[in-house]
Design a protein around this motif. Structure first.
Motif, PDB file in Angstrom:
ATOM      1  N   THR A   1       0.837  -1.200   0.000  1.00  0.00           N
ATOM      2  CA  THR A   1       0.000   0.000   0.000  1.00  0.00           C
ATOM      3  C   THR A   1       0.872   1.251   0.000  1.00  0.00           C
ATOM      4  O   THR A   1       0.601   2.214  -0.710  1.00  0.00           O
TER       5      THR A   1
ATOM      6  N   GLU B   1       3.202   2.310  -3.313  1.00  0.00           N
ATOM      7  CA  GLU B   1       2.638   3.152  -4.371  1.00  0.00           C
ATOM      8  C   GLU B   1       3.253   4.545  -4.341  1.00  0.00           C
ATOM      9  O   GLU B   1       3.518   5.153  -5.378  1.00  0.00           O
TER      10      GLU B   1
ATOM     11  N   ARG C   1       3.583   2.051 -10.692  1.00  0.00           N
ATOM     12  CA  ARG C   1       2.512   2.275  -9.719  1.00  0.00           C
ATOM     13  C   ARG C   1       1.368   1.296  -9.975  1.00  0.00           C
ATOM     14  O   ARG C   1       0.801   0.740  -9.039  1.00  0.00           O
TER      15      ARG C   1
ATOM     16  N   TRP D   1      -0.219  -1.927  -7.542  1.00  0.00           N
ATOM     17  CA  TRP D   1      -1.624  -2.220  -7.239  1.00  0.00           C
ATOM     18  C   TRP D   1      -2.040  -3.580  -7.766  1.00  0.00           C
ATOM     19  O   TRP D   1      -2.820  -4.282  -7.132  1.00  0.00           O
TER      20      TRP D   1
ATOM     21  N   HIS E   1      -0.797  -5.844  -5.197  1.00  0.00           N
ATOM     22  CA  HIS E   1      -1.613  -5.709  -3.990  1.00  0.00           C
ATOM     23  C   HIS E   1      -2.930  -6.472  -4.154  1.00  0.00           C
ATOM     24  O   HIS E   1      -3.356  -7.196  -3.243  1.00  0.00           O
TER      25      HIS E   1
ATOM     26  N   THR F   1     -12.315  -2.665  -6.088  1.00  0.00           N
ATOM     27  CA  THR F   1     -11.785  -2.824  -7.444  1.00  0.00           C
ATOM     28  C   THR F   1     -12.903  -2.708  -8.469  1.00  0.00           C
ATOM     29  O   THR F   1     -12.790  -1.981  -9.464  1.00  0.00           O
TER      30      THR F   1
ATOM     31  N   GLN G   1     -13.295   2.350   0.009  1.00  0.00           N
ATOM     32  CA  GLN G   1     -11.854   2.497   0.228  1.00  0.00           C
ATOM     33  C   GLN G   1     -11.563   2.912   1.665  1.00  0.00           C
ATOM     34  O   GLN G   1     -10.626   2.408   2.287  1.00  0.00           O
TER      35      GLN G   1
END
Length: 186
Positions: free
Chosen positions: A28, A31, A41, A45, A48, A108, A138
């Motif tokens: 996390t 990034e 970047r 993700w 992740h 997502t 989020q």
């Protein structure tokens, strides 16, 4: 009937989940190492999300083992309050290990992205993107992620307290090398 000790599989799942939670938290923050628009970047993700799906599967496996095998009994020296706190703490850890990946999947899809797992499969978003709802999800995802770190830290401190202060076997029974009676694979 509870086992006398955790099985090697239960121990492996415990430590693998621990490593995944720390690794995902680190990703996390990775990034921030890249400026917006940098392809690295997006890779962060992607990693992740891919690694983030693993805890969902592993925690279900762990819960099935726990339901099937049980857990070693807590030391008799523990008070009823300590036993209750241990049960609530474990329940909360399991709940967060399920909620965090679930919220991540939802996030997502709400961003309009497909769910990709290490390039092995892709699940397109089953609904339209909704940025406002995505922001709320989020925040919940982040809150739960911070919560699991606090809870896991408390869990670790309790285990160390049992080991160094109480001098019981609570920590030892989850260590990979411990060989307590009653531990069998599975």
């Amino acid at each position: 009937m509870p086992a006398d000790a955790y099985s090697p599989t239960q121990k492996a799942l415990h430590w693998l989940l621990f490593a995944l939670v720390l690794g995902l938290y680190a990703l996390t923050y990775a990034e921030a190492l890249f400026v917006r628009g940098d392809p690295n970047r997006a890779v962060v993700w992607w990693l992740h999300i891919s690694f983030g799906l693993l805890p969902a599967v592993l925690v279900v496996w762990r819960l099935l083992l726990r339901l099937g095998r049980g857990a070693p009994p807590l030391p008799t020296s523990m008070t009823s309050v300590e036993r209750s706190l241990a049960k609530v703490g474990h329940f909360a850890l399991y709940a967060l290990l399920i909620a965090i990946p679930g919220l991540g999947i939802l996030l997502t899809w709400l961003r309009g992205d497909a769910l990709r797992f290490f390039g092995l499969f892709t699940i397109p978003a089953p609904f339209q993107a909704n940025r406002d709802t995505a922001r709320t999800i989020q925040e919940l995802h982040s809150l739960c992620a911070n919560g699991i770190l606090i809870l896991a830290g408390s869990h670790a401190l309790a285990a160390l307290w049992h080991h160094f202060i109480r001098k019981d076997d609570v920590l030892e029974r989850m260590l990979p090398q411990s060989q307590q009676r009653g531990a069998v694979n599975g």
